[in-house]
Every structure is written in C-alpha cells, then in structure tokens.
Write a protein that holds these residues in place. Sequence first.
Motif, PDB file in Angstrom:
ATOM      1  N   GLU A  49      -8.832   0.115 -19.590  1.00 22.66           N
ATOM      2  CA  GLU A  49      -8.366   0.563 -19.695  1.00 22.66           C
ATOM      3  C   GLU A  49      -7.136  -0.344 -20.526  1.00 22.66           C
ATOM      4  O   GLU A  49      -7.085  -0.764 -19.314  1.00 22.66           O
ATOM      5  CB  GLU A  49      -8.188   1.733 -19.194  1.00 22.66           C
ATOM      6  CG  GLU A  49      -9.128   3.038 -19.472  1.00 22.66           C
ATOM      7  CD  GLU A  49      -9.545   3.209 -20.579  1.00 22.66           C
ATOM      8  OE1 GLU A  49      -8.319   3.391 -21.230  1.00 22.66           O
ATOM      9  OE2 GLU A  49     -10.517   3.734 -20.893  1.00 22.66           O
ATOM     10  N   PRO A  50      -6.687   0.042 -21.207  1.00 22.90           N
ATOM     11  CA  PRO A  50      -5.639  -1.114 -22.194  1.00 22.90           C
ATOM     12  C   PRO A  50      -4.346   0.080 -20.972  1.00 22.90           C
ATOM     13  O   PRO A  50      -4.094   1.579 -21.331  1.00 22.90           O
ATOM     14  CB  PRO A  50      -4.664  -0.576 -23.176  1.00 22.90           C
ATOM     15  CG  PRO A  50      -5.425   0.969 -23.523  1.00 22.90           C
ATOM     16  CD  PRO A  50      -6.866   0.676 -22.739  1.00 22.90           C
ATOM     17  N   LEU A  51      -3.036  -0.381 -20.809  1.00 23.51           N
ATOM     18  CA  LEU A  51      -2.030  -0.125 -19.962  1.00 23.51           C
ATOM     19  C   LEU A  51      -0.818   0.690 -21.216  1.00 23.51           C
ATOM     20  O   LEU A  51      -0.844  -0.167 -22.263  1.00 23.51           O
ATOM     21  CB  LEU A  51      -1.485  -0.799 -19.313  1.00 23.51           C
ATOM     22  CG  LEU A  51       0.033  -0.351 -18.253  1.00 23.51           C
ATOM     23  CD1 LEU A  51      -0.520   1.126 -17.165  1.00 23.51           C
ATOM     24  CD2 LEU A  51       0.014  -1.678 -17.394  1.00 23.51           C
ATOM     25  N   LYS A  52      -0.431   1.894 -21.247  1.00 20.92           N
ATOM     26  CA  LYS A  52       0.414   1.967 -21.965  1.00 20.92           C
ATOM     27  C   LYS A  52       1.895   1.698 -21.794  1.00 20.92           C
ATOM     28  O   LYS A  52       2.055   1.547 -20.110  1.00 20.92           O
ATOM     29  CB  LYS A  52       0.544   3.708 -22.155  1.00 20.92           C
ATOM     30  CG  LYS A  52      -0.579   4.454 -22.639  1.00 20.92           C
ATOM     31  CD  LYS A  52       0.236   5.675 -23.043  1.00 20.92           C
ATOM     32  CE  LYS A  52      -1.031   6.675 -23.460  1.00 20.92           C
ATOM     33  NZ  LYS A  52       0.028   8.269 -23.825  1.00 20.92           N
ATOM     34  N   LEU A  83       0.276  -2.572  -9.050  1.00 18.73           N
ATOM     35  CA  LEU A  83       0.907  -0.646  -8.939  1.00 18.73           C
ATOM     36  C   LEU A  83       0.656  -0.480 -11.174  1.00 18.73           C
ATOM     37  O   LEU A  83       0.487   0.783 -11.511  1.00 18.73           O
ATOM     38  CB  LEU A  83       2.155  -0.412  -9.088  1.00 18.73           C
ATOM     39  CG  LEU A  83       3.517  -1.147  -8.064  1.00 18.73           C
ATOM     40  CD1 LEU A  83       4.343  -1.732  -7.863  1.00 18.73           C
ATOM     41  CD2 LEU A  83       2.596   0.651  -7.007  1.00 18.73           C
ATOM     42  N   ASN A  84       0.590  -2.014 -11.222  1.00 19.07           N
ATOM     43  CA  ASN A  84       0.650  -1.708 -13.083  1.00 19.07           C
ATOM     44  C   ASN A  84      -1.076  -0.549 -12.864  1.00 19.07           C
ATOM     45  O   ASN A  84      -1.988   0.116 -14.193  1.00 19.07           O
ATOM     46  CB  ASN A  84      -0.095  -3.107 -13.916  1.00 19.07           C
ATOM     47  CG  ASN A  84       1.164  -3.140 -13.938  1.00 19.07           C
ATOM     48  OD1 ASN A  84       2.337  -2.728 -13.868  1.00 19.07           O
ATOM     49  ND2 ASN A  84       1.229  -4.114 -14.781  1.00 19.07           N
ATOM     50  N   THR A  85      -2.160  -1.420 -11.885  1.00 14.97           N
ATOM     51  CA  THR A  85      -3.832  -0.502 -11.931  1.00 14.97           C
ATOM     52  C   THR A  85      -3.640   0.879 -11.687  1.00 14.97           C
ATOM     53  O   THR A  85      -4.263   1.181 -12.259  1.00 14.97           O
ATOM     54  CB  THR A  85      -4.186  -1.565 -10.748  1.00 14.97           C
ATOM     55  OG1 THR A  85      -4.280  -2.796 -10.919  1.00 14.97           O
ATOM     56  CG2 THR A  85      -5.700  -0.440 -10.268  1.00 14.97           C
ATOM     57  N   VAL A  86      -2.421   1.427 -11.118  1.00 15.32           N
ATOM     58  CA  VAL A  86      -2.566   2.189 -10.677  1.00 15.32           C
ATOM     59  C   VAL A  86      -1.782   3.251 -11.887  1.00 15.32           C
ATOM     60  O   VAL A  86      -2.837   4.370 -12.288  1.00 15.32           O
ATOM     61  CB  VAL A  86      -1.379   2.979  -9.903  1.00 15.32           C
ATOM     62  CG1 VAL A  86      -1.321   4.820  -8.979  1.00 15.32           C
ATOM     63  CG2 VAL A  86      -2.039   2.891  -7.955  1.00 15.32           C
ATOM     64  N   LEU A  87      -1.135   3.007 -12.117  1.00 10.80           N
ATOM     65  CA  LEU A  87      -0.725   3.159 -13.742  1.00 10.80           C
ATOM     66  C   LEU A  87      -2.045   3.454 -15.146  1.00 10.80           C
ATOM     67  O   LEU A  87      -2.101   4.347 -15.659  1.00 10.80           O
ATOM     68  CB  LEU A  87       0.447   3.014 -14.104  1.00 10.80           C
ATOM     69  CG  LEU A  87       1.798   2.793 -13.563  1.00 10.80           C
ATOM     70  CD1 LEU A  87       3.215   1.725 -14.093  1.00 10.80           C
ATOM     71  CD2 LEU A  87       2.532   3.958 -13.985  1.00 10.80           C
ATOM     72  N   ALA A 116       1.097  -1.111   0.067  1.00 10.85           N
ATOM     73  CA  ALA A 116       0.415  -0.003   0.074  1.00 10.85           C
ATOM     74  C   ALA A 116       0.374   0.915  -0.226  1.00 10.85           C
ATOM     75  O   ALA A 116       0.064   1.764  -0.256  1.00 10.85           O
ATOM     76  CB  ALA A 116      -1.443  -0.007   1.085  1.00 10.85           C
ATOM     77  N   ALA A 117       1.889   1.505   0.652  1.00  8.90           N
ATOM     78  CA  ALA A 117       2.795   2.199   0.618  1.00  8.90           C
ATOM     79  C   ALA A 117       3.517   2.251  -0.735  1.00  8.90           C
ATOM     80  O   ALA A 117       3.612   3.737  -1.156  1.00  8.90           O
ATOM     81  CB  ALA A 117       3.985   1.595   2.273  1.00  8.90           C
ATOM     82  N   MET A 118       4.262   1.216  -1.047  1.00  7.14           N
ATOM     83  CA  MET A 118       4.068   1.634  -2.657  1.00  7.14           C
ATOM     84  C   MET A 118       3.990   2.213  -3.318  1.00  7.14           C
ATOM     85  O   MET A 118       3.848   3.351  -4.464  1.00  7.14           O
ATOM     86  CB  MET A 118       4.758  -0.366  -2.994  1.00  7.14           C
ATOM     87  CG  MET A 118       5.758  -0.259  -2.630  1.00  7.14           C
ATOM     88  SD  MET A 118       6.487  -2.066  -3.003  1.00  7.14           S
ATOM     89  CE  MET A 118       7.376  -2.877  -1.941  1.00  7.14           C
ATOM     90  N   GLU A 119       2.168   1.944  -3.270  1.00  6.73           N
ATOM     91  CA  GLU A 119       1.161   2.060  -4.420  1.00  6.73           C
ATOM     92  C   GLU A 119       0.941   3.811  -4.228  1.00  6.73           C
ATOM     93  O   GLU A 119       0.757   4.202  -4.907  1.00  6.73           O
ATOM     94  CB  GLU A 119      -0.481   1.122  -4.175  1.00  6.73           C
ATOM     95  CG  GLU A 119      -1.056   1.465  -4.533  1.00  6.73           C
ATOM     96  CD  GLU A 119      -2.361   0.440  -3.989  1.00  6.73           C
ATOM     97  OE1 GLU A 119      -2.929   0.138  -5.108  1.00  6.73           O
ATOM     98  OE2 GLU A 119      -2.674   0.765  -3.361  1.00  6.73           O
ATOM     99  N   ARG A 120       0.833   4.175  -3.280  1.00  5.73           N
ATOM    100  CA  ARG A 120       0.594   5.446  -2.063  1.00  5.73           C
ATOM    101  C   ARG A 120       1.890   6.751  -3.176  1.00  5.73           C
ATOM    102  O   ARG A 120       1.770   7.731  -3.296  1.00  5.73           O
ATOM    103  CB  ARG A 120       0.708   5.993  -1.253  1.00  5.73           C
ATOM    104  CG  ARG A 120      -0.222   5.201  -0.405  1.00  5.73           C
ATOM    105  CD  ARG A 120      -1.041   5.826   1.838  1.00  5.73           C
ATOM    106  NE  ARG A 120       0.391   5.321   1.729  1.00  5.73           N
ATOM    107  CZ  ARG A 120       0.644   4.155   2.686  1.00  5.73           C
ATOM    108  NH1 ARG A 120      -0.501   3.945   2.997  1.00  5.73           N
ATOM    109  NH2 ARG A 120       1.397   4.493   3.404  1.00  5.73           N
ATOM    110  N   LYS A 121       3.036   5.979  -2.779  1.00  8.32           N
ATOM    111  CA  LYS A 121       4.275   6.848  -3.459  1.00  8.32           C
ATOM    112  C   LYS A 121       4.155   6.989  -5.176  1.00  8.32           C
ATOM    113  O   LYS A 121       4.490   8.159  -5.245  1.00  8.32           O
ATOM    114  CB  LYS A 121       5.515   6.306  -3.084  1.00  8.32           C
ATOM    115  CG  LYS A 121       5.957   6.653  -1.504  1.00  8.32           C
ATOM    116  CD  LYS A 121       7.683   5.061  -1.393  1.00  8.32           C
ATOM    117  CE  LYS A 121       7.840   5.814  -0.406  1.00  8.32           C
ATOM    118  NZ  LYS A 121       7.084   5.928   1.283  1.00  8.32           N
ATOM    119  N   LEU A 122       3.101   5.906  -5.483  1.00 13.38           N
ATOM    120  CA  LEU A 122       3.765   6.568  -6.618  1.00 13.38           C
ATOM    121  C   LEU A 122       2.602   6.507  -7.423  1.00 13.38           C
ATOM    122  O   LEU A 122       2.320   7.747  -8.281  1.00 13.38           O
ATOM    123  CB  LEU A 122       3.030   4.440  -7.813  1.00 13.38           C
ATOM    124  CG  LEU A 122       2.614   4.687  -8.935  1.00 13.38           C
ATOM    125  CD1 LEU A 122       3.910   4.869 -10.366  1.00 13.38           C
ATOM    126  CD2 LEU A 122       2.207   2.938  -9.555  1.00 13.38           C
TER     127      LEU A 122
END
Length: 579
Positions: free
Chosen positions: A266-269, A230-234, A180-186
Amino acid sequence: MYDSIIKGGRWFDGTGAPSALRHVGIRDGRVATVSAAPLEETDCDTVIDAAGKWVLPGMIDIHTHYDVEVLLDPTLSESVRHGVTTVLLGSCSLSTVHVDAEVAGDLFGRVEAIPRRHVIDAIGDLKTWRNAHEYAAALEALPLGANVACFLGHSDVRAAEMGLDRATRKNVRPGAAEVAAMERKLVEALDAGFIGMSSQQLLFDKLDGDLCRSRTLPSTYATTRERRRLNTVLRERRRALQGGPDVSRPQSLLTMAASSLGLWREPLKVSLLSAADIKAIPFVAYVFPAMARVMNALGGDFRWQHLPVPFEVYADGIDLVVFEEFGSGAAALHLSNQLADREELLRSAAYRRRFRKDYDKRFGPRVWHRDFFDAEIVDCPDSSVIGKTFGQVGQDRGGLHPVDAFLDLVVQYGGKVRWRTTISNHRPRVLDRFAADPGVQLGFSDAGAHLRNMAFYNFGLRLLRRVRDAQGSARPFLTLERAVHRLTGELADWYGLDAGHLRVGDRADVVVVDPRHLDDSLDAYAEQTVPYYGNLSRMVNRNDAAVSAVFVGGTYVFGDGQPGAALGNRRTGRFLPAA
C-alpha cells in the motif's frame, strides 16, 4: 421544518460541481434540503438572506498549532471568523497527548513562539488525559467552536517514551522495547481516530527551556528503523504522515517523499512542508510540482502543503524563527532568556564578523533571503528609521554594513524594533500554478503559533479573491468551484474526515461569503490582545465584512465580525475521527 435556512445564495457543494442559486435548509446539525425553490420559514430560528453571496462548506485548515490554545479558548475564534470550521492539530511532530507540562513548554516555546510559561501553565492546570483515547474525549468535552482532527506528534511520543534528554542525544538509540512502545502509542492514537502522525526532520527547529535548550526536536534524532516501523503502521491503516524535511539536507526531502511509494504494498499518504516560491532559491518553485508528479506516477500518494498567499513575516528585533537556520542567528536566539548576555554577544566584533559571513553566503538551501535591503522597519523608538530598510539605514550612517545597521538598532532598542519582510510566495503567477496543481494541498496557516510574527487565518478568503479577480482577467487559473473544492472537500476526502461538503446529509458546516468585500481589507495589518497569554498583543486578520455567517454543526457561531450566542457557551465543533 428547519432549524436554520440560508436562502438565495450561490451554493457550492465542495465537490467542484457547478454552483447554483439555492436555498439550504438545516436540521439537527445536518443539511436537510438544497432546493431551487424557497423553503418554508415558519418556526425557523435562524434565516440568513444570502442573495448576492456565496454559500460554501466550512473551510479546512490542515496545518495549525492550536494544541495549547484549544484548551484555553476552545472557540478557536480567530479561525472561525474567517470561515474555517475544521482545524488539524498536532503538526510538525508536536502534540500534547503524552508529554508533561515542562516538556510541552520546551517543545512548543521556541519552535512555535508560544510563550513557554503559558504552555506549562495550560498543560499543568488543564491536562486530564493519559493516552490518545482520553485526549480525544477531553477535546470532545470542550465547548469547541470549530471541529478538530489530530495528528499524533512523533516528538511527543519519543520524548514521553525516552525522556527528553535521551530523546535528543545523537549517541542514544532507542531500545527495541522503546520503539515497540512508540508503535503501540501510534496504534492507540489511530484507534482513537487520529488522522495520522506528524514527524519533523528540520534542523533549525530548536528546543526551549534549560535542560535541552537549542537541541533540535526529538523526531530529528529518530533512527531509520524507528521511522520505518511507525510508517508501516500508518501505511497499513491508510493514515497520513505529515512531515517536515530538512531544507539543508536534500536527501531528507527525497527520503520522506519516497516513503509514499507502494512498491508491491500500500502507498503511504505523505504530506510534506512545504511548496513555496522561496525568494532565496527561486528555481525550487519548479521542483515541488515535478517531484509530486513523479512520486504519484510511481504509485505514491504524495502531496505538498502550501500557503496560497505571500509569506510575509514580522519580527521584534532578532526574535524570528528564520534566524535559527544559520549559526550566528541561532546563537542569538539561544540567549533569548538571557538578554544581558545576548546584548554583549551582539556588540562583539567577533560575533558581527560571524554574522556578516553567514549573511553574505549566497548559495545553498535556505528559507530566509538574507537581504536587509528587503526588510522594512515598521516601528522603532527612533522615528527617523521607520519606513526604511536596514540596508538604507546603513547607507544613511556612512555606508555601514546592513548587518551592523541591524545589530546596532537591536542592541539599542531590543524588541522595540519591529520590521517585516516577505520570505516567499511573492510571485503571483507561481502562486497560481501551485493553487491549481493536484500535487499541492492548500493550507499551512500555522494558526496558533508565531503569535507576533505572522497571521494567515484568512488564507482561504484571499485565495478566493485571487481566483475571482483572475476570472475577470485574461489568465484564469481555477474556477471558483474548483477553488472551493480545494479548500474543503478535497482535503476532507484525503484525510478521511466528515467535513468539507455541503450536500443533503452532510454536516452543516457552512460559510456565507460576501464577494463584494473580498477586497484590500484582507491584506490589512491588525493586532489583538490575548488574555490567556498575559495580554500579549498578537497579529490577527480583521476583514469582518467578507464573512456574513458561519455555521458549525448547524449552529450559527459567527457573522459580520461578531460571535453568535452559542460560541464558547456550548459545543458546536466536534473531535472528528478519521474514517
């Protein structure tokens, strides 16, 4: 009326539209006028006569490792002098946003061949930021020569959150709070304008230092759940994943490529390293474009990164990153800071048997062709071997195995044996296919890294030369307008950057190229000492007559091999946020 005028050149707008003879007027850092008629030059500070020359948008380098150098020399002049006005930092899972100086040294020192002690000193002395917003502000405060845009490195956030030791252990999984912390940083980095995240799965990228020496990068230990989060955030923010799959595990390549697919979302770049015509696996040159076509036909937004010039590398002794891809080579590089122990290892009969076995293995994924008959010695205290390959030296010495000829010279002379080889991109027609393929992005210079091994700062100029020469032959593969678009506007649009175009209202990042000097000088070898790296002599490119003028943000910064008065004295480049 204008701060600068570029008059009478062949103007390319970066969209692929037809070029034309035009006069370009610049005011307040933007293109104010593009006119077929001459412009009023009264009170104009800078007038460039571009008759017979090409006027292009500044080129974009999508893959650099300037993360340390930008702090020490914000001009980034090695790229700027060749017409690159925007660079992307944070490649290959490596950035300096969150890690401390020691960890940054371990991440960059061996993987990117940037002297570890200089990385530690630079981050230790100059780091003022604690998060992505402050990092962006710190970059913006520098007297930047070129514009910069940033990826957040997966290894950076993983090491910062878990500690480098825990982040590089196979039996340690991050807890829910750590993910979760990595996710927040992203999320924070994307809010600050970062263009996405870079992540690496390549297993021959090894850590420097003592604590975790020779372990692979932290991102290679990431769990599937961690990557998915992390990919979901992107994906949700329409930002890019830059990835490096492991060439020894084709499943990692397929998994990273397939992450681009939408499938009811959505596709991911995704931009992966790298489409190359690898000498060791020639058939794979046909796989890269085919995979991109399939992924994009299924609804993905997938690209390969590609260096559009021959991938020629130089090495001092055994210090070259490609040796990391097999066990005996990695064992020698593990001892790079213990030279006496390394010499003993290289002398031993058991080690040489192991090295010969690795060398003679001809099948399986690899980067280096492992052919010492295709490795020319360019410098050595023993002048009798200069100009020969290690294979030839072995033959001259009574039929010695090429591995033994190589190791004998390394044991005797160490890093004073300098040699070169071309690893990939050696077939011009394959390069031409890649350069025209819509599933391939042109870039991947690795600027700022591998300082003694390679120099591709002028990759864009070399591509333009090839396109021009092909137009005069029977096999043109791109128009000049399309080639310029591929190096500029196409990349800016995909990454969402205010760069890469040269129309009224666009940022005035401009390059004036003299096509008469797109000649053999582009291929010439050159070295230059680097004061902030202890006067290390690194490879560079020097083809100064090819670039008549470079403007960044409307300000003249370089031309004919000489910096402008503004370069390094005031900020001309900017931190470019993703749109």
